[in-house]
Scaffold this motif. Structure first.
Motif, PDB file in Angstrom:
ATOM      1  N   GLY A  47      62.461  38.693  44.243  1.00 19.00           N
ATOM      2  CA  GLY A  47      62.850  39.637  43.187  1.00 19.00           C
ATOM      3  C   GLY A  47      61.872  39.621  42.033  1.00 19.00           C
ATOM      4  N   LEU A  48      60.879  38.716  42.090  1.00 23.61           N
ATOM      5  CA  LEU A  48      59.872  38.632  41.023  1.00 23.61           C
ATOM      6  C   LEU A  48      58.732  39.594  41.330  1.00 23.61           C
ATOM      7  CD1 LEU A  48      59.706  34.719  40.857  1.00 23.61           C
ATOM      8  CD2 LEU A  48      60.920  36.235  39.269  1.00 23.61           C
ATOM      9  N   ILE A  49      58.086  40.080  40.274  1.00 20.28           N
ATOM     10  CA  ILE A  49      56.909  40.928  40.470  1.00 20.28           C
ATOM     11  C   ILE A  49      55.685  40.153  40.003  1.00 20.28           C
ATOM     12  CG2 ILE A  49      55.763  43.074  39.800  1.00 20.28           C
ATOM     13  CD1 ILE A  49      58.496  44.354  39.495  1.00 20.28           C
ATOM     14  N   ASP A  50      54.935  39.639  40.978  1.00 17.54           N
ATOM     15  CA  ASP A  50      53.684  38.935  40.664  1.00 17.54           C
ATOM     16  C   ASP A  50      52.583  39.984  40.566  1.00 17.54           C
ATOM     17  OD1 ASP A  50      55.353  36.839  41.294  1.00 17.54           O
ATOM     18  OD2 ASP A  50      54.317  36.273  43.141  1.00 17.54           O
ATOM     19  N   LEU A  51      51.743  39.854  39.562  1.00 17.39           N
ATOM     20  CA  LEU A  51      50.626  40.801  39.439  1.00 17.39           C
ATOM     21  C   LEU A  51      49.324  40.134  39.864  1.00 17.39           C
ATOM     22  CD1 LEU A  51      49.597  43.559  38.583  1.00 17.39           C
ATOM     23  CD2 LEU A  51      49.447  42.727  36.236  1.00 17.39           C
ATOM     24  N   MET A  52      49.042  38.975  39.312  1.00 17.51           N
ATOM     25  CA  MET A  52      47.833  38.227  39.692  1.00 17.51           C
ATOM     26  C   MET A  52      47.878  36.897  38.945  1.00 17.51           C
ATOM     27  SD  MET A  52      45.172  38.747  41.583  1.00 17.51           S
ATOM     28  CE  MET A  52      43.911  37.544  41.981  1.00 17.51           C
ATOM     29  N   ALA A  53      47.632  35.813  39.641  1.00 14.86           N
ATOM     30  CA  ALA A  53      47.710  34.521  38.951  1.00 14.86           C
ATOM     31  C   ALA A  53      46.669  33.509  39.418  1.00 14.86           C
ATOM     32  CB  ALA A  53      49.107  33.917  39.101  1.00 14.86           C
ATOM     33  N   VAL A  54      46.123  33.663  40.627  1.00 16.80           N
ATOM     34  CA  VAL A  54      45.218  32.615  41.133  1.00 16.80           C
ATOM     35  C   VAL A  54      43.858  33.209  41.506  1.00 16.80           C
ATOM     36  CG1 VAL A  54      44.893  30.813  42.878  1.00 16.80           C
ATOM     37  CG2 VAL A  54      47.187  31.324  42.050  1.00 16.80           C
ATOM     38  N   HIS A  55      42.820  32.673  40.892  1.00 16.32           N
ATOM     39  CA  HIS A  55      41.443  33.076  41.223  1.00 16.32           C
ATOM     40  C   HIS A  55      40.480  32.105  40.544  1.00 16.32           C
ATOM     41  CE1 HIS A  55      37.995  35.520  42.178  1.00 16.32           C
ATOM     42  NE2 HIS A  55      37.592  35.362  40.931  1.00 16.32           N
ATOM     43  N   PRO A  56      39.404  31.660  41.206  1.00 16.34           N
ATOM     44  CA  PRO A  56      39.150  31.813  42.641  1.00 16.34           C
ATOM     45  C   PRO A  56      40.036  30.884  43.454  1.00 16.34           C
ATOM     46  CG  PRO A  56      37.288  30.750  41.507  1.00 16.34           C
ATOM     47  CD  PRO A  56      38.335  30.971  40.483  1.00 16.34           C
ATOM     48  N   LEU A  57      40.283  31.295  44.689  1.00 15.82           N
ATOM     49  CA  LEU A  57      41.193  30.514  45.528  1.00 15.82           C
ATOM     50  C   LEU A  57      40.679  29.095  45.750  1.00 15.82           C
ATOM     51  CD1 LEU A  57      42.359  33.054  48.259  1.00 15.82           C
ATOM     52  CD2 LEU A  57      43.737  31.993  46.478  1.00 15.82           C
ATOM     53  N   LYS A  58      39.339  28.971  45.893  1.00 21.03           N
ATOM     54  CA  LYS A  58      38.808  27.636  46.229  1.00 21.03           C
ATOM     55  C   LYS A  58      39.069  26.638  45.095  1.00 21.03           C
ATOM     56  CE  LYS A  58      33.903  28.467  45.079  1.00 21.03           C
ATOM     57  NZ  LYS A  58      34.020  28.184  43.660  1.00 21.03           N
ATOM     58  N   ASP A  59      39.137  27.124  43.856  1.00 22.46           N
ATOM     59  CA  ASP A  59      39.418  26.226  42.723  1.00 22.46           C
ATOM     60  C   ASP A  59      40.897  26.195  42.368  1.00 22.46           C
ATOM     61  OD1 ASP A  59      36.709  25.943  42.622  1.00 22.46           O
ATOM     62  OD2 ASP A  59      36.443  27.435  41.020  1.00 22.46           O
ATOM     63  N   TRP A  63      45.996  31.443  36.183  1.00 23.83           N
ATOM     64  CA  TRP A  63      45.749  32.193  34.955  1.00 23.83           C
ATOM     65  C   TRP A  63      47.064  32.558  34.278  1.00 23.83           C
ATOM     66  CZ3 TRP A  63      40.722  34.497  33.654  1.00 23.83           C
ATOM     67  CH2 TRP A  63      39.699  34.109  34.526  1.00 23.83           C
ATOM     68  N   ASP A  64      47.086  32.387  32.952  1.00 19.44           N
ATOM     69  CA  ASP A  64      48.254  32.859  32.198  1.00 19.44           C
ATOM     70  C   ASP A  64      48.150  34.352  31.944  1.00 19.44           C
ATOM     71  OD1 ASP A  64      49.674  30.519  32.026  1.00 19.44           O
ATOM     72  OD2 ASP A  64      48.508  29.802  30.304  1.00 19.44           O
ATOM     73  N   ASP A  65      46.914  34.857  31.793  1.00 14.86           N
ATOM     74  CA  ASP A  65      46.730  36.284  31.523  1.00 14.86           C
ATOM     75  C   ASP A  65      46.325  36.984  32.829  1.00 14.86           C
ATOM     76  OD1 ASP A  65      45.852  38.808  30.918  1.00 14.86           O
ATOM     77  OD2 ASP A  65      44.770  38.221  29.112  1.00 14.86           O
ATOM     78  N   PRO A  66      47.241  37.757  33.434  1.00 18.63           N
ATOM     79  CA  PRO A  66      46.923  38.366  34.732  1.00 18.63           C
ATOM     80  C   PRO A  66      45.789  39.384  34.630  1.00 18.63           C
ATOM     81  CG  PRO A  66      48.958  39.297  33.849  1.00 18.63           C
ATOM     82  CD  PRO A  66      48.566  38.175  32.941  1.00 18.63           C
ATOM     83  N   TRP A  67      45.666  40.033  33.463  1.00 14.72           N
ATOM     84  CA  TRP A  67      44.636  41.070  33.311  1.00 14.72           C
ATOM     85  C   TRP A  67      43.250  40.428  33.255  1.00 14.72           C
ATOM     86  CZ3 TRP A  67      46.721  45.355  34.695  1.00 14.72           C
ATOM     87  CH2 TRP A  67      48.066  45.594  34.422  1.00 14.72           C
ATOM     88  N   ALA A  68      43.160  39.277  32.585  1.00 15.22           N
ATOM     89  CA  ALA A  68      41.882  38.568  32.549  1.00 15.22           C
ATOM     90  C   ALA A  68      41.545  38.060  33.952  1.00 15.22           C
ATOM     91  CB  ALA A  68      41.961  37.404  31.563  1.00 15.22           C
ATOM     92  N   CYS A  69      42.564  37.642  34.680  1.00 16.66           N
ATOM     93  CA  CYS A  69      42.361  37.164  36.058  1.00 16.66           C
ATOM     94  C   CYS A  69      41.840  38.312  36.930  1.00 16.66           C
ATOM     95  CB  CYS A  69      43.695  36.621  36.589  1.00 16.66           C
ATOM     96  SG  CYS A  69      43.589  35.913  38.228  1.00 16.66           S
ATOM     97  N   ILE A  70      42.434  39.493  36.763  1.00 17.16           N
ATOM     98  CA  ILE A  70      42.002  40.657  37.554  1.00 17.16           C
ATOM     99  C   ILE A  70      40.566  41.041  37.194  1.00 17.16           C
ATOM    100  CG2 ILE A  70      42.381  43.157  37.855  1.00 17.16           C
ATOM    101  CD1 ILE A  70      45.458  42.444  37.611  1.00 17.16           C
ATOM    102  N   GLN A  71      40.246  40.950  35.911  1.00 20.30           N
ATOM    103  CA  GLN A  71      38.885  41.269  35.466  1.00 20.30           C
ATOM    104  C   GLN A  71      37.875  40.339  36.145  1.00 20.30           C
ATOM    105  OE1 GLN A  71      38.072  43.785  33.701  1.00 20.30           O
ATOM    106  NE2 GLN A  71      35.900  43.265  33.467  1.00 20.30           N
ATOM    107  N   ALA A  72      38.214  39.033  36.173  1.00 21.05           N
ATOM    108  CA  ALA A  72      37.317  38.064  36.821  1.00 21.05           C
ATOM    109  C   ALA A  72      37.221  38.351  38.317  1.00 21.05           C
ATOM    110  CB  ALA A  72      37.839  36.648  36.587  1.00 21.05           C
ATOM    111  N   LEU A  73      38.355  38.666  38.919  1.00 21.40           N
ATOM    112  CA  LEU A  73      38.391  38.970  40.359  1.00 21.40           C
ATOM    113  C   LEU A  73      37.515  40.175  40.689  1.00 21.40           C
ATOM    114  CD1 LEU A  73      40.227  38.584  43.115  1.00 21.40           C
ATOM    115  CD2 LEU A  73      41.300  40.640  42.255  1.00 21.40           C
ATOM    116  N   ARG A  74      37.596  41.207  39.856  1.00 25.06           N
ATOM    117  CA  ARG A  74      36.809  42.428  40.117  1.00 25.06           C
ATOM    118  C   ARG A  74      35.319  42.105  40.145  1.00 25.06           C
ATOM    119  NH1 ARG A  74      39.830  47.358  38.208  1.00 25.06           N
ATOM    120  NH2 ARG A  74      37.928  48.188  37.314  1.00 25.06           N
ATOM    121  N   GLY A  75      34.904  41.166  39.253  1.00 26.49           N
ATOM    122  CA  GLY A  75      33.503  40.773  39.226  1.00 26.49           C
ATOM    123  C   GLY A  75      33.090  40.022  40.479  1.00 26.49           C
TER     124      GLY A  75
END
Ligand SMILES: Cc1cc2nc3c(=O)[nH]c(=O)nc-3n(C[C@H](O)[C@H](O)[C@H](O)COP(=O)(O)OP(=O)(O)OC[C@H]3O[C@@H](n4cnc5c(N)ncnc54)[C@H](O)[C@@H]3O)c2cc1C
Length: 450
Positions: A47-59, A63-75
């Motif tokens: 019932g939870l909506i996860d947006l983004m929390a883990v990046h990079p997977l190997k490390d 992330w507390d800020d999902p938008w910053a996590c997505i920004q890093a992921l996009r790079g």
């Protein structure tokens, strides 16, 4: 089989989180919509909506800020489906989805730029972006480590308050537990029955009376997520009044009531918005028509209904939803026969270490798309101008490990719907359907490229 055809602007294939979200978004944009599919991951979700929390997977960086996590992921991962989406449209998708749930009596809570930590049935804390209001006070209790009583029930399997305390209690000294009888039940308990029973105010009063003697000044009381079915928030608020403490639910193990509440909200809420549900019906075959649309045959095992659609959104999931099928030597997409991005050899499907935090190559398998979420053919071109894909069937993501399951489903659903909507406005079907013939996708793919 019926001889008549029912026509829609858009047919959504898949009744998981992605398909449901796509049908919702399309209906609110004025498209006529049909939706087919069987039980999907939505019934199993927390019932939870996860947006983004883990990046990079190997490390395993959280992330507390999902938008910053997505920004890093996009790079770092430009092939991830999130790299095709604008943050503004992702945020709009989540808001529109949550606003529907609020209309259905299931308000969601969360911060604009921050993930929240929610206590799980394992006693761990889960980073998520939006949580049902019925779970929200639990996040506050976990953050503040305020005195808190966790309640569970004799005879209820799969949920142990003591086990939660064993894991979470190390740095939460004020966390206590109590196992009580569920009012009126002597045998094995079923969450469904308990939830429905709690719709009766008298049973809630008796439950509150059973908990009250065990309170030792706690400000928070946590229960397994079974406080009501469609009326969960009202049940929780009433218990809060009766006990005079903050009350919260803890998501239970799958299949969970919180997940089936989501499904029920869509089953109730989509038809009045004009969506025709073909529940438990699968798309058994499809034809791409020369007018640019599709003919689909639906049924359980044999075709029962024929649908014509100007556009199609494919939200059939991965292996769990049966959107991808793993055969001896290859992974296949069974509805349209689309090429599937997959490890080059079967021996690369899985890492040697089953618990490899990076996941297995198989977990990134799926359909590759263009920037409008149109699936690509074997030459890397859009397979069909009116075919779009959404959700976990998309390649180059590992929603489970990256903690982006529902978020990926909802945000790509909006993108697919907006692409389909634009495409139907700017490139409508040819009007002359009298001379129509049909062709298979491979033939049509060639026509599109030409
Ligand atoms: C156990 C579990 C826990 C989860 N917990 C969370 C969580 O805490 N937070 C979070 O954000 N997400 C969570 N999720 C993920 C989330 O619920 C979704 O499963 C995920 O986002 C993928 O959704 P989907 O719609 O792409 O695919 P699925 O949910 O797999 O749905 C695919 C749908 O396609 C249908 N389908 C397949 N083939 C056909 C066909 N030929 N014709 C018609 N229909 C077809 C299936 O019947 C199904 O309805 C969880 C999932 C699971 C399984």
């Amino acid at each position: 089989m019926s001889n008549t055809e029912t026509s829609y602007d858009l047919m959504v294939i898949g009744a998981g989180m992605a398909g449901m979200a796509a049908a919702l978004f399309a209906s609110s944009r004025g498209l006529s919509v049909g939706l087919a599919g069987s039980v999907g991951g939505i019934d199993f979700s927390t019932g939870l909506i996860d947006l983004m929390a883990v990046h990079p997977l190997k490390d395993q960086r959280l992330w507390d800020d999902p938008w910053a996590c997505i920004q890093a992921l996009r790079g770092h991962s430009p092939q991830h489906p999130y790299a095709l989406l604008e943050p503004e449209s992702m945020s709009r998708a989540i808001d529109e989805f949550c606003s529907f749930l609020a209309d259905m009596g299931m308000p969601m809570e969360g911060h604009t730029h921050k993930n929240t930590r929610i206590l799980t049935a394992m006693g761990t804390a889960k980073h998520t972006f939006r949580a049902p209001r019925s779970m929200w006070a639990g996040a506050e209790a976990l953050r503040s480590k305020a005195p808190c009583l966790l309640v569970d029930f004799h005879g209820l399997k799969g949920f142990s308050a003591a086990q939660i305390r064993e894991v979470a209690g190390a740095d939460w000294p004020g966390l206590r537990t109590k196992r009580i009888d569920f009012p009126g039940w002597k045998e094995e308990l079923y969450p469904d029955h308990m939830a429905t029973a709690l719709h009766a105010p008298e049973l809630r009063r008796i439950l509150a009376e059973a908990v009250r003697p065990h309170l030792k000044g706690e400000q928070f009381v946590g229960f397994p997520a079974l406080l009501g079915r469609e009326q969960a928030e009202a049940v929780r608020a009433d218990l809060e009044d009766l006990l005079g403490t903050r009350i919260f639910e803890i998501p239970t193990m799958p299949p969970s009531l919180a997940g089936s509440r989501l499904r029920a909200a869509f089953d109730r809420g989509l038809p009045p918005r004009g969506v025709r549900l073909y529940s438990q019906r699968m798309v058994l075959s499809q034809e791409a028509l020369n007018d640019g649309g599709f003919r689909l045959r639906l049924g359980k095992e044999r075709p029962e209904t024929t649908i014509r659609a100007k556009a199609v959104i494919l939200g059939t999931g991965r292996f769990f939803g049966k959107g991808l099928v793993a055969e001896r030597g290859q992974i296949r997409e069974p509805v349209f026969g689309l090429p599937v991005h997959q490890p080059v050899k079967r021996e690369y499907w899985h890492s040697q270490d089953f618990y490899d935090p990076q996941g297995h190559e198989l977990n990134q398998a799926g359909i590759e798309t263009d920037s409008s979420l149109r699936p690509l053919d074997e030459h890397g071109k859009a397979a069909h101008p009116h075919l779009f894909a959404t959700g976990s069937i998309l390649a180059h993501q590992d929603w489970m490990r990256q903690k982006c399951g529902a978020g990926l489903a909802i945000t790509t659903a909006l993108k697919a719907v907006e692409s389909a909507h634009d495409c139907l406005r700017t490139a409508p079907l040819s009007r002359d359907t009298t001379k129509e013939t049909s062709s298979d996708m491979a033939e049509l793919g060639k026509a599109v490229k030409a």
